[in-house]
Design a protein around this motif. Structure first.
Motif, PDB file in Angstrom:
ATOM      1  N   ARG A 690     -12.070 -36.035   8.741  1.00  0.00           N
ATOM      2  CA  ARG A 690     -12.053 -37.489   8.861  1.00  0.00           C
ATOM      3  C   ARG A 690     -13.439 -37.983   9.283  1.00  0.00           C
ATOM      4  N   THR A 691     -13.709 -39.253   8.953  1.00  0.00           N
ATOM      5  CA  THR A 691     -14.930 -39.905   9.413  1.00  0.00           C
ATOM      6  C   THR A 691     -14.643 -40.548  10.769  1.00  0.00           C
ATOM      7  N   TYR A 692     -15.522 -40.321  11.716  1.00  0.00           N
ATOM      8  CA  TYR A 692     -15.271 -40.886  13.045  1.00  0.00           C
ATOM      9  C   TYR A 692     -16.422 -41.808  13.443  1.00  0.00           C
ATOM     10  N   CYS A 693     -16.126 -42.676  14.387  1.00  0.00           N
ATOM     11  CA  CYS A 693     -17.100 -43.619  14.932  1.00  0.00           C
ATOM     12  C   CYS A 693     -17.877 -42.921  16.034  1.00  0.00           C
ATOM     13  N   MET A 694     -19.186 -42.842  15.906  1.00  0.00           N
ATOM     14  CA  MET A 694     -20.011 -42.144  16.882  1.00  0.00           C
ATOM     15  C   MET A 694     -20.113 -42.908  18.201  1.00  0.00           C
ATOM     16  N   ASP A 695     -19.728 -44.197  18.192  1.00  0.00           N
ATOM     17  CA  ASP A 695     -19.797 -44.990  19.422  1.00  0.00           C
ATOM     18  C   ASP A 695     -18.545 -44.860  20.268  1.00  0.00           C
ATOM     19  N   SER A 696     -17.418 -44.541  19.638  1.00  0.00           N
ATOM     20  CA  SER A 696     -16.158 -44.462  20.389  1.00  0.00           C
ATOM     21  C   SER A 696     -15.530 -43.080  20.359  1.00  0.00           C
ATOM     22  N   GLY A 697     -15.916 -42.263  19.387  1.00  0.00           N
ATOM     23  CA  GLY A 697     -15.290 -40.958  19.230  1.00  0.00           C
ATOM     24  C   GLY A 697     -13.958 -41.030  18.520  1.00  0.00           C
ATOM     25  N   LEU A 698     -13.522 -42.225  18.145  1.00  0.00           N
ATOM     26  CA  LEU A 698     -12.266 -42.411  17.428  1.00  0.00           C
ATOM     27  C   LEU A 698     -12.526 -42.394  15.923  1.00  0.00           C
ATOM     28  N   LEU A 699     -11.473 -42.399  15.146  1.00  0.00           N
ATOM     29  CA  LEU A 699     -11.659 -42.470  13.703  1.00  0.00           C
ATOM     30  C   LEU A 699     -12.347 -43.789  13.348  1.00  0.00           C
ATOM     31  N   ALA A 700     -13.238 -43.744  12.372  1.00  0.00           N
ATOM     32  CA  ALA A 700     -14.047 -44.917  12.049  1.00  0.00           C
ATOM     33  C   ALA A 700     -13.194 -46.012  11.426  1.00  0.00           C
TER      34      ALA A 700
END
Length: 785
Positions: A690-700
């Motif tokens: 999956r692609t994740y958000c580098m700012d939150s660590g959650l899925l983008a």
């Protein structure tokens, strides 16, 4: 003056009666007092007797149950003097080829009991155990006398307390610990031993194994050494001279102290005469006989040593000896003796081609980095395994091997691991227990304080305070991230996980003495400041990241047969489930970035494109010594390899720490993969990309601009970022593990508020020390040490 009234006879009688009544009363009172005292004393005595009986009985029961009376010594097998053979399989033809021989390097020649002169037997009994044929393994009279004599030296030249049976058992087992428990164990074993072995067999084994100086074991070797004769050709005087050596083999060695040997010989002859074993004429003749020793043998003629065995052959020897002890219950000395006299046939698990390549690389010390300021250069070791526990190659040192059974740094050296332990104690437990994911964020900030200062720092000595993903923390080997995860998991959870799941048996829970510390602390689990682990056990644990999470006990041989072809020992791979296959795959993906990532600490280990690799570096040391140990453990789809580099005695290797362990690993892996096809690890179907958000660590989510690719267990997928870097649903929420080991603290409820990230060091990993890490055992940020 007033006159006294005369006393009448009646008054005299009454006075006498009063005195008699008072006397009876006093006697009655005294009797009652003495009766009470007697009853009290009697009660005390009875209580003491009853207590003594109970305690004595309990002690007796304890001794009988607790003291090991077994020996697992087979005298029939001991009498063999057959060479053992090691076989290695030709990788092309499959044919088993003889590779090495194991035989006795001591000067020992076994001789049958009926070939030993009666004089020799009588001399041994007379001076060592005069009631040998009367007792049942223990001479109680001698034992009691020897015990009394040790406190009150009543007797002068007197036999010790141990019988020939007891001495034989001690000689064959090396059980010579000076303690009351050892003495009890020796007595119990002797009593049991004589139930299963005849007196003649015991005496024969004793005479064939006793130490007689000049490297001789047994009377036949001694006869050849000192008189250039077969033992059957010795006369009474010569027999007594040889038996006289047994008490102190150096003092009574006729080559070193012939005058002392003569004195001892006459003591032996005197004992034989007093016990009626020889006549006065025989005694006089033996005393007068001029002893002529074979002085030409003073220059050692020891049995020729084996050709120097290779590292793998040494390892097989040690493994078989250990397994004879652990699996068959043999004593160490007996197991070693069986290896060189039992005619065993051992089938090695070595890959002959790989081992040849490993030894070729490691024999050339110039292949490894040097420290210019050091007269003595660091050492290095390496071990290569397949993914089912088979050890295919090993090197225990650099440079030419000059002796057999030398110290093997790949299997015998216990060293601090540094950050190479993090996948085993930090990241895989967190992922397995669904407490972290590939992209969980931790601040690159020390989560503890040590002596009032933030702890730990990263290898570079700095940290950024920025949110950093678990994957990036492992890639860069950031200590702050690892310590934060351990803080959330609890160091007890990490310790138990590593010891039980990965079989890191050398992790120390309760220290035995002041030279050890407990590894059950934050510093050991987060930074690798452990007492010491071996390269072999670490490499076996890392194999789980390339085989779907299975742990295989490493082995160096397939089977061992006795001289009759019966299988004594056999290794058949039987895996334990260490971690789930999806955890193993997520860990594998994270550790590929240690080699392939832009900030990976093992980028220099990449030897060829087209073959996937995973790895973890480690550097151990402290502020005083600097970096002392460098590790690199990792694998391809074909093999998993562990490499160590450092001084035997801890010393700074900082100038070459980034290349020390990498050099051997890279050279060997490049060589053994030279003709192998390109290959990748097999994905696990229970892991999704999956692609994740580098700012939150959650899925983008749609509003996330800084993204990257992560790997997630289907059972633990993060929620989707809402663009403001908070969760908003989307995918299934994480599934919390229904059960997990107890921990020292509750895991963090958020995914980003507890530890790590920092400096992109291209070197190894943590600078950890046992001295500081041992105090970092509190789960409270401000209560460390």
């Amino acid at each position: 003056m007033k006159q006294k009234k005369p006393v009448t006879g009646k008054e005299k009688d009454e006075a006498a009666k009063r005195r008699e009544r008072q006397l009876k009363k006093s006697l009655h009172i005294a009797g009652e007092v003495f009766s009470s005292i007697f009853k009290v004393l009697l009660s005390v005595v009875l209580v003491i007797m009853i207590t003594t009986t109970i305690v004595g009985g309990a002690m007796a029961i304890y001794v009988v149950k607790a003291v090991d009376r077994t020996t697992n010594i087979d005298l029939d097998r001991l009498t063999l003097d057959y060479t053992s053979f090691l076989y290695e399989q030709d990788p092309l033809t499959g044919e088993w080829l003889e590779a090495a021989q194991y035989y006795h390097s001591e000067n020992r020649i076994w001789v049958d009991f009926d070939q030993i002169p009666e004089y020799m037997k009588d001399a041994a009994i007379a001076i060592e155990d005069k009631r040998f044929y009367e007792h049942k393994g223990v001479d109680w009279k001698r034992s009691i006398s020897a015990t009394i004599n040790s406190f009150v030296p009543i007797y002068g030249n007197r036999q010790g307390g141990s019988t020939i049976t007891q001495q034989l058992i001690k000689n064959l087992t090396d059980d010579d610990d000076v303690s009351f428990t050892r003495k009890l164990r020796e007595i119990m074993r002797a009593l049991e031993f004589e139930k299963h072995n005849s007196k003649d067999k015991i005496l024969g084994a004793y005479l064939n194994t006793i130490a007689l100086g000049s490297g001789c074991n047994g009377v036949q070797a001694a006869a050849h050494k000192y008189f250039d004769k077969d033992v059957g050709q010795l006369n009474l005087a010569e027999c007594a001279a040889i038996i006289g050596i047994t008490k102190y083999p150096t003092k009574y060695n006729p080559f070193i102290n012939p005058e002392y040997n003569k004195e001892r010989q006459e003591t032996v002859l005197q004992a034989m005469y007093e016990q009626g074993k020889i006549s006065k004429a025989e005694y006089d003749e033996a005393v007068a006989y001029p002893l002529e020793f074979a002085t030409q043998n003073i220059v050692s003629q020891e049995t020729i040593e084996n050709d120097v065995a290779g590292w793998y052959q040494d390892m097989v020897f040690e493994d078989v000896v250990n397994d004879l002890q652990e699996k068959l219950g043999y004593e160490e000395k007996y197991a070693k003796n069986l290896m060189v006299t039992g005619g065993l046939r051992i089938y090695s698990a070595v890959d002959r081609d790989i081992q040849a390549q490993v030894e070729n690389i490691y024999q050339n010390a110039d292949n490894f980095p040097k420290i210019s300021t050091s007269a003595i250069q660091p050492q290095a070791a390496l071990i290569v395994m397949d993914y089912e526990g088979r050890i295919v190659g090993v090197a225990g040192a650099t440079g030419k091997k000059t002796q057999s059974r030398a110290f093997n740094r790949a299997t015998m050296a216990y060293r601090q691991t540094g950050s190479s332990i993090k996948p085993l104690t930090v990241y895989s437990p967190g992922i397995e227990l669904d407490k972290i994911t590939y992209s969980t964020l931790y601040d690159d900030t020390p989560p503890f304080k040590l002596r009032g200062e933030p702890w730990p720092n990263n290898y570079s000595g700095t940290y950024t305070n920025d949110p950093t993903t678990i994957a990036k923390g492992l890639e860069r080997s950031l200590n702050t991230i690892a310590a934060g995860v351990v803080k959330d998991l609890g160091y007890n959870t990490c310790f138990d996980f590593a010891k039980e799941r990965y079989h890191l048996e050398n992790l120390i829970d309760e220290p035995k003495d002041e030279t050890e510390k407990s590894d059950r602390d934050v510093g050991s689990m987060a930074l690798g400041g452990v007492n010491g682990l071996t390269l072999r056990e670490m490499t076996a644990a890392f194999a789980t990241f390339g085989n779907g999470g299975l742990y295989y006990e490493p082995y160096s041989y397939y089977k061992v047969e006795d001289n009759n072809g019966n299988v004594l020992l056999e290794n058949s791979p039987t895996p334990d489930r260490a971690i789930s296959s999806d955890t193993a795959w997520v860990m594998n993906r994270m550790m590929t970035q240690v080699i392939d990532g832009s900030q990976g600490t093992a980028r220099a280990a990449r030897f060829r494109s087209g073959i996937e690799l995973f790895a973890k570096t480690g550097t151990a040391g402290n502020d005083t010594l600097g970096s002392t140990d460098a590790w690199l453990i990792g694998g391809s789809p074909y093999y998993v390899t562990g490499s160590w580099y450092g001084f035997d005695r801890m010393k700074d290797i900082t100038p070459v720490v980034t290349t020390g362990a990498v050099t051997g690993w890279k050279m060997v892996m490049a060589m053994i993969h030279k003709h192998l096809d390109n290959a990748s690890f097999d994905p696990d179907p229970n892991v999704v990309t999956r692609t994740y958000c580098m700012d939150s660590g959650l899925l983008a989510g749609s509003g996330c601009s800084h993204t990257a690719t992560g790997y997630y267990k289907k059972s633990n997928i993060p929620t989707t970022c809402d663009g403001r870097h908070g969760g908003s649903g989307g995918e299934e929420p994480p599934v919390t593990s229904s059960s997990s080991p107890s921990s020292s603290s509750s895991p963090s409820s958020s995914s980003s508020n507890s530890s790590s990230s920092s400096s992109s060091s291209s070197s190894s990993s943590s600078s950890s020390s046992s001295s500081s890490s041992s105090s970092v055992n509190s789960e409270d940020e401000d209560a460390v040490g």
